[in-house]
Design a protein around this motif. Structure first.
Motif, mmCIF file in Angstrom:
data_model
loop_
_atom_site.group_PDB
_atom_site.id
_atom_site.type_symbol
_atom_site.label_atom_id
_atom_site.label_comp_id
_atom_site.label_asym_id
_atom_site.label_seq_id
_atom_site.Cartn_x
_atom_site.Cartn_y
_atom_site.Cartn_z
ATOM 1 N N LEU A 8 -20.101 33.788 -62.162
ATOM 2 C CA LEU A 8 -20.730 32.230 -62.178
ATOM 3 C C LEU A 8 -22.240 32.087 -62.124
ATOM 4 C CD1 LEU A 8 -18.745 30.784 -59.191
ATOM 5 C CD2 LEU A 8 -18.563 30.335 -61.520
ATOM 6 N N VAL A 9 -23.089 33.077 -61.918
ATOM 7 C CA VAL A 9 -24.549 33.059 -61.874
ATOM 8 C C VAL A 9 -24.765 33.502 -63.311
ATOM 9 C CG1 VAL A 9 -26.486 34.596 -61.380
ATOM 10 C CG2 VAL A 9 -24.984 33.761 -59.647
ATOM 11 N N LEU A 10 -24.088 34.344 -64.099
ATOM 12 C CA LEU A 10 -24.284 34.640 -65.542
ATOM 13 C C LEU A 10 -23.813 33.372 -66.312
ATOM 14 C CD1 LEU A 10 -22.996 38.204 -66.020
ATOM 15 C CD2 LEU A 10 -25.522 37.582 -65.679
ATOM 16 N N CYS A 11 -22.832 32.554 -66.108
ATOM 17 C CA CYS A 11 -22.445 31.609 -66.970
ATOM 18 C C CYS A 11 -23.641 30.420 -66.705
ATOM 19 C CB CYS A 11 -21.165 31.057 -66.146
ATOM 20 S SG CYS A 11 -19.771 31.745 -66.758
ATOM 21 N N ASP A 51 -16.297 26.885 -51.286
ATOM 22 C CA ASP A 51 -16.302 28.253 -50.968
ATOM 23 C C ASP A 51 -17.582 29.060 -50.841
ATOM 24 O OD1 ASP A 51 -16.784 28.620 -53.428
ATOM 25 O OD2 ASP A 51 -14.648 29.657 -53.969
ATOM 26 N N TRP A 52 -17.415 30.279 -50.402
ATOM 27 C CA TRP A 52 -18.793 30.854 -50.206
ATOM 28 C C TRP A 52 -19.649 31.145 -51.617
ATOM 29 C CZ3 TRP A 52 -20.257 35.515 -52.295
ATOM 30 C CH2 TRP A 52 -19.164 36.325 -52.899
ATOM 31 N N THR A 53 -18.820 31.208 -52.607
ATOM 32 C CA THR A 53 -19.516 31.229 -53.866
ATOM 33 C C THR A 53 -20.367 30.060 -54.308
ATOM 34 O OG1 THR A 53 -17.632 30.892 -54.985
ATOM 35 C CG2 THR A 53 -18.176 33.036 -54.656
ATOM 36 N N ILE A 57 -24.369 29.429 -54.798
ATOM 37 C CA ILE A 57 -25.147 29.064 -55.744
ATOM 38 C C ILE A 57 -25.835 27.669 -55.497
ATOM 39 C CG2 ILE A 57 -24.604 28.173 -58.132
ATOM 40 C CD1 ILE A 57 -22.248 30.049 -58.502
ATOM 41 N N LEU A 58 -25.480 26.926 -54.957
ATOM 42 C CA LEU A 58 -26.167 25.865 -54.522
ATOM 43 C C LEU A 58 -27.352 26.124 -53.678
ATOM 44 C CD1 LEU A 58 -23.084 23.240 -53.423
ATOM 45 C CD2 LEU A 58 -24.592 23.113 -55.603
ATOM 46 N N ALA A 60 -29.034 28.708 -53.791
ATOM 47 C CA ALA A 60 -30.080 29.487 -54.661
ATOM 48 C C ALA A 60 -30.727 28.322 -55.710
ATOM 49 C CB ALA A 60 -29.324 30.506 -55.649
ATOM 50 N N LEU A 61 -29.915 27.108 -56.080
ATOM 51 C CA LEU A 61 -30.628 26.250 -56.972
ATOM 52 C C LEU A 61 -31.592 25.496 -56.296
ATOM 53 C CD1 LEU A 61 -27.395 25.386 -59.122
ATOM 54 C CD2 LEU A 61 -29.363 26.582 -59.809
ATOM 55 N N ALA A 62 -30.985 25.153 -54.898
ATOM 56 C CA ALA A 62 -31.807 24.240 -54.289
ATOM 57 C C ALA A 62 -33.145 24.639 -53.921
ATOM 58 C CB ALA A 62 -31.092 23.834 -52.857
ATOM 59 N N GLY A 63 -33.208 26.145 -53.675
ATOM 60 C CA GLY A 63 -34.404 26.763 -53.600
ATOM 61 C C GLY A 63 -35.427 26.765 -54.950
ATOM 62 N N THR A 64 -34.961 26.360 -55.997
ATOM 63 C CA THR A 64 -36.183 26.336 -56.903
ATOM 64 C C THR A 64 -36.721 24.802 -57.215
ATOM 65 O OG1 THR A 64 -34.186 25.518 -58.659
ATOM 66 C CG2 THR A 64 -34.558 27.856 -58.361
ATOM 67 N N PHE A 65 -36.234 24.036 -56.420
ATOM 68 C CA PHE A 65 -36.863 22.764 -56.348
ATOM 69 C C PHE A 65 -38.155 22.819 -55.612
ATOM 70 C CE2 PHE A 65 -32.408 20.905 -57.025
ATOM 71 C CZ PHE A 65 -32.637 20.357 -58.237
ATOM 72 N N PRO A 66 -39.219 21.964 -56.025
ATOM 73 C CA PRO A 66 -40.397 21.898 -55.299
ATOM 74 C C PRO A 66 -40.162 21.079 -54.071
ATOM 75 C CG PRO A 66 -40.457 20.588 -57.332
ATOM 76 C CD PRO A 66 -39.147 21.297 -57.245
ATOM 77 N N ARG A 67 -40.874 21.348 -52.990
ATOM 78 C CA ARG A 67 -40.795 20.618 -51.879
ATOM 79 C C ARG A 67 -41.990 19.540 -51.480
ATOM 80 N NH1 ARG A 67 -38.157 24.172 -47.542
ATOM 81 N NH2 ARG A 67 -37.426 25.998 -48.703
ATOM 82 N N ARG A 68 -41.319 18.503 -51.169
ATOM 83 C CA ARG A 68 -42.202 17.386 -50.879
ATOM 84 C C ARG A 68 -42.876 17.285 -49.681
ATOM 85 N NH1 ARG A 68 -39.695 12.472 -54.500
ATOM 86 N NH2 ARG A 68 -38.925 14.002 -56.198
#
Length: 68
Positions: A8-11, A51-53, A57-58, A60-68
């Motif tokens: 999933l990460v590679l996709c 599920d856990w995957t 993924i969510l 990891a993606l949420a960590g890329t957003f800048p914090r306000r």
């Protein structure tokens, strides 16, 4: 199970790489389409099961957003 997460990460990485050469207007239209599809799916199934995957993924993606 770990193989699925890696797959999933590679996709997702491959999908992001295809977005790089596209103009911003195309990306904005695609985001609007995906948001609309998401709203439709939420109406159809208000309590999706993750599920856990999906959670990994969510997170990891949420960590890329800048914090306000």
């Amino acid at each position: 199970m770990h193989v699925r997460l890696i797959y999933l990460v590679l996709c997702r990485l491959a999908q992001w790489l295809t977005l790089l050469p596209r103009p911003n207007a195309d990306k904005d239209v695609e985001i609007l389409i995906l948001r609309h599809e998401n709203a439709i799916l939420r109406r159809a199934n208000p309590k999706p099961r993750l599920d856990w995957t999906d959670r990994a993924i969510l997170a990891a993606l949420a960590g890329t957003f800048p914090r306000r």
